[in-house]
Design a protein around this motif. Structure first.
Motif, mmCIF file in Angstrom:
data_model
loop_
_atom_site.group_PDB
_atom_site.id
_atom_site.type_symbol
_atom_site.label_atom_id
_atom_site.label_comp_id
_atom_site.label_asym_id
_atom_site.label_seq_id
_atom_site.Cartn_x
_atom_site.Cartn_y
_atom_site.Cartn_z
ATOM 1 N N ILE A 153 0.829 -1.213 0.000
ATOM 2 C CA ILE A 153 0.000 0.000 0.000
ATOM 3 C C ILE A 153 0.865 1.266 0.000
ATOM 4 C CG2 ILE A 153 -2.025 -1.081 1.036
ATOM 5 C CD1 ILE A 153 -1.187 0.050 3.734
ATOM 6 N N GLY A 154 2.105 1.105 -0.416
ATOM 7 C CA GLY A 154 2.976 2.263 -0.626
ATOM 8 C C GLY A 154 3.789 2.710 0.563
ATOM 9 N N LEU A 155 3.816 1.930 1.624
ATOM 10 C CA LEU A 155 4.601 2.312 2.807
ATOM 11 C C LEU A 155 5.976 1.657 2.760
ATOM 12 C CD1 LEU A 155 1.835 1.964 5.536
ATOM 13 C CD2 LEU A 155 2.766 4.081 4.592
ATOM 14 N N LYS A 156 6.920 2.279 3.448
ATOM 15 C CA LYS A 156 8.274 1.724 3.532
ATOM 16 C C LYS A 156 8.756 1.842 4.975
ATOM 17 C CE LYS A 156 10.433 6.075 1.951
ATOM 18 N NZ LYS A 156 9.185 6.815 1.808
ATOM 19 N N PRO A 157 9.739 1.023 5.323
ATOM 20 C CA PRO A 157 10.242 1.071 6.714
ATOM 21 C C PRO A 157 10.604 2.491 7.123
ATOM 22 C CG PRO A 157 11.190 -0.783 5.551
ATOM 23 C CD PRO A 157 10.448 0.009 4.528
ATOM 24 N N GLY A 158 10.186 2.866 8.325
ATOM 25 C CA GLY A 158 10.431 4.216 8.835
ATOM 26 C C GLY A 158 9.215 5.104 8.754
ATOM 27 N N ASP A 159 8.241 4.768 7.871
ATOM 28 C CA ASP A 159 7.000 5.542 7.813
ATOM 29 C C ASP A 159 6.192 5.304 9.081
ATOM 30 O OD1 ASP A 159 7.647 6.488 5.311
ATOM 31 O OD2 ASP A 159 6.451 5.008 4.217
ATOM 32 N N ASP A 160 5.427 6.323 9.479
ATOM 33 C CA ASP A 160 4.663 6.225 10.728
ATOM 34 C C ASP A 160 3.691 5.050 10.724
ATOM 35 O OD1 ASP A 160 5.964 8.406 11.749
ATOM 36 O OD2 ASP A 160 4.386 9.847 11.202
ATOM 37 N N ALA A 161 3.063 4.791 9.577
ATOM 38 C CA ALA A 161 2.038 3.741 9.519
ATOM 39 C C ALA A 161 2.592 2.398 9.069
ATOM 40 C CB ALA A 161 0.918 4.182 8.576
ATOM 41 N N TYR A 162 3.909 2.302 8.984
ATOM 42 C CA TYR A 162 4.518 1.048 8.509
ATOM 43 C C TYR A 162 4.279 -0.083 9.504
ATOM 44 C CZ TYR A 162 7.909 -2.268 6.665
ATOM 45 O OH TYR A 162 8.489 -3.381 6.146
ATOM 46 N N TYR A 163 4.114 -1.280 8.968
ATOM 47 C CA TYR A 163 3.985 -2.462 9.815
ATOM 48 C C TYR A 163 4.735 -3.615 9.155
ATOM 49 C CZ TYR A 163 0.283 -3.610 6.432
ATOM 50 O OH TYR A 163 -0.425 -3.855 5.279
ATOM 51 N N PRO A 164 5.248 -4.540 9.929
ATOM 52 C CA PRO A 164 5.987 -5.672 9.363
ATOM 53 C C PRO A 164 5.022 -6.630 8.660
ATOM 54 C CG PRO A 164 5.711 -5.970 11.711
ATOM 55 C CD PRO A 164 5.203 -4.595 11.407
ATOM 56 N N PRO A 165 5.533 -7.509 7.779
ATOM 57 C CA PRO A 165 4.666 -8.501 7.131
ATOM 58 C C PRO A 165 3.843 -9.251 8.168
ATOM 59 C CG PRO A 165 6.838 -8.535 6.144
ATOM 60 C CD PRO A 165 6.934 -7.617 7.341
ATOM 61 N N THR A 166 2.546 -9.341 7.901
ATOM 62 C CA THR A 166 1.614 -9.877 8.897
ATOM 63 C C THR A 166 0.676 -10.894 8.244
ATOM 64 O OG1 THR A 166 1.647 -7.755 10.059
ATOM 65 C CG2 THR A 166 -0.156 -9.267 10.570
ATOM 66 N N VAL A 167 0.529 -12.052 8.858
ATOM 67 C CA VAL A 167 -0.400 -13.072 8.367
ATOM 68 C C VAL A 167 -1.775 -12.811 8.962
ATOM 69 C CG1 VAL A 167 -0.972 -15.521 8.336
ATOM 70 C CG2 VAL A 167 1.410 -14.789 8.053
ATOM 71 N N VAL A 168 -2.788 -12.748 8.080
ATOM 72 C CA VAL A 168 -4.162 -12.537 8.547
ATOM 73 C C VAL A 168 -5.033 -13.705 8.092
ATOM 74 C CG1 VAL A 168 -3.960 -10.023 8.535
ATOM 75 C CG2 VAL A 168 -4.747 -11.198 6.492
ATOM 76 N N LYS A 169 -6.107 -13.925 8.823
ATOM 77 C CA LYS A 169 -6.989 -15.068 8.546
ATOM 78 C C LYS A 169 -8.306 -14.596 7.927
ATOM 79 C CE LYS A 169 -5.185 -17.765 12.449
ATOM 80 N NZ LYS A 169 -5.542 -18.440 13.737
#
Length: 426
Positions: A325-341
């Motif tokens: 979604i266009g984010l990169k490490p260091g951005d405020d809304a960044y999150y690590p790869p996440t598995v969702v169900k």
């Protein structure tokens, strides 16, 4: 290797009638064969006295009155396609016709071998017409005999070749043939080549439904067109898409290469109404309210789009990445790869209905904490996953943000009917 159009043709033409190099016309002079008296000549002739001439008659036989055979008229032959023609559209009807002459012994067949093309000769013998289509990427030999009115005959052979693979155009329909989808599913046709002649292509595609709903095309790009009715498809109906694209000129020398009929069915109506004011999802199946679940939506910085969203695909589990979604490490809304169900995609831009992460489940029904998705409890996400699939509809209300664009997934229903009908011709 397929021989190129016209190769070897000059050798086969040697010693035969001279062709006028204009669009397949062949003029054969009256002197095809020896000039003889016309079998249709019934002019009288004067005979001299015979052996029993009366006494006193001259003993010198009278010269017979000369008889003159009318010259055979020029025979004009027209063959389609013309000799040496290349990139012939296979929908072209091959034919050969003669004026002041007759056609016989017609053969039209692939140069490299294969079944000859069937055809019909007219009752008066002046025209032969192919009774079946030509094939793509094929060089043909066209052989026929022409007779003039005096009985003279000449045989002619010519060649031509049809459209090569580089100029063939294909198309694919979504949903796939024979599938059953939700009532909100627009039809989408993707073309292998850009379509310039959009009106011609639309006329070659007929869409009907057992519900009798008329619809309209909407072009997203030169290679992608959608089709939908004014309202959602009727539940439990059958939609038939009859594509007769064989030989249709797409423009830019691209030619459609197939005819095919597809059928798609719809099941009962399934609608999930998500309201940001109440932070709830109401699930309606067959028009009746079945369940209500608390949800969390997109934050002010990442708002959820309003309007109709059509389920595109779903995963029992999948991995979300901030980079998508266009984010990169260091951005405020960044999150690590996440598995969702139990994730059901609503947009190309990354909006899903899915099970909220454990840390976010405390926000359900209360505040928005997502990046634009609809987060649900484990029970709610599984219920949605089990009951909703491609073509089913999610309506999102009151986020104070704009609607999902038509191209961002299946946002077709967020356009007014007038705008959809007027469409685009990009």
């Amino acid at each position: 290797m397929t021989q190129s159009a016209g190769q070897g043709g000059s050798g086969r033409h040697a010693g035969k009638a001279v062709a006028i190099a204009v669009a397949g016309l062949l003029v054969v002079g009256g002197g095809v064969g020896l000039a003889v008296a016309s079998p249709w000549d019934d002019s009288p002739s004067e005979a001299g006295p015979g052996p029993s001439a009366p006494a006193g008659a001259s003993s010198t036989p009278a010269e017979p009155a000369p008889t003159t055979a009318p010259p055979a008229r020029d025979v004009t032959v027209n063959a389609v396609p013309a000799d040496g023609a290349a990139a012939v559209n296979p929908v072209t009807v091959a034919e050969v016709s003669a004026r002041n002459g007759r056609i016989s012994d017609v053969t039209l067949e692939p140069v490299t071998g294969g079944a000859p093309v069937n055809g019909t000769l007219s009752a008066d013998g002046t025209k032969w017409t192919a009774g079946e289509r030509l094939a793509f990427n094929t060089q043909y030999a066209f052989t026929y005999t022409v007779s003039d009115t005096s009985g003279g005959k000449t045989t002619r052979e010519q060649t031509f070749s049809t459209v090569e693979p580089a100029n063939e155009a294909d198309a694919a329909l979504y949903p796939l043939d024979g599938t059953t989808v939700g009532t909100g599913q627009p039809l989408e046709i993707n073309f292998s080549e850009p379509v310039v002649n959009k009106d011609a292509v639309e006329k070659a595609i007929k869409v009907t439904s057992t519900s009798g709903q008329p619809g309209a095309f909407y072009w997203l790009t030169d290679t992608k067109v959608r089709y939908r009715p004014q309202e959602f498809w009727a539940p439990n109906s059958t939609i038939t898409v009859d594509m007769k694209l064989f030989g249709v000129d797409f423009g830019n020398a691209m030619i459609g290469n197939f005819d095919r009929t597809f059928t798609v069915k719809t099941h009962d109506t399934r609608l999930a109404v998500v309201d940001d004011k109440t932070k709830t999802m109401n699930v309606y199946i067959g028009g009746k309210l079945q369940r209500t679940f608390p949800v969390t939506l997109g934050t002010k910085e990442w708002p959820s789009t309003v309007g109709y969203h059509v389920v595109m695909e779903k995963y029992e589990s999948t991995k979300f990445t901030a980079e998508s979604i266009g984010l990169k490490p260091g951005d405020d809304a960044y999150y690590p790869p996440t598995v969702v169900k139990h994730a059901s995609r609503l947009s190309n831009g990354g909006a899903f209905v899915h099970e909220a992460l454990p840390a976010a489940q405390v926000a359900l029904g209360s505040i928005n904490v997502s990046h634009g998705c609809v987060g649900m409890s484990p029970e709610g996400a599984k219920y949605f996953y089990d009951n909703f699939g491609p073509g089913d509809v999610v309506q999102i209300l009151n986020t104070n943000y704009g609607p999902m664009y038509v191209h961002d997934g299946f946002g077709d229903w967020n356009l007014s009917w007038e705008d959809y009908v007027n469409g685009t011709r990009q």
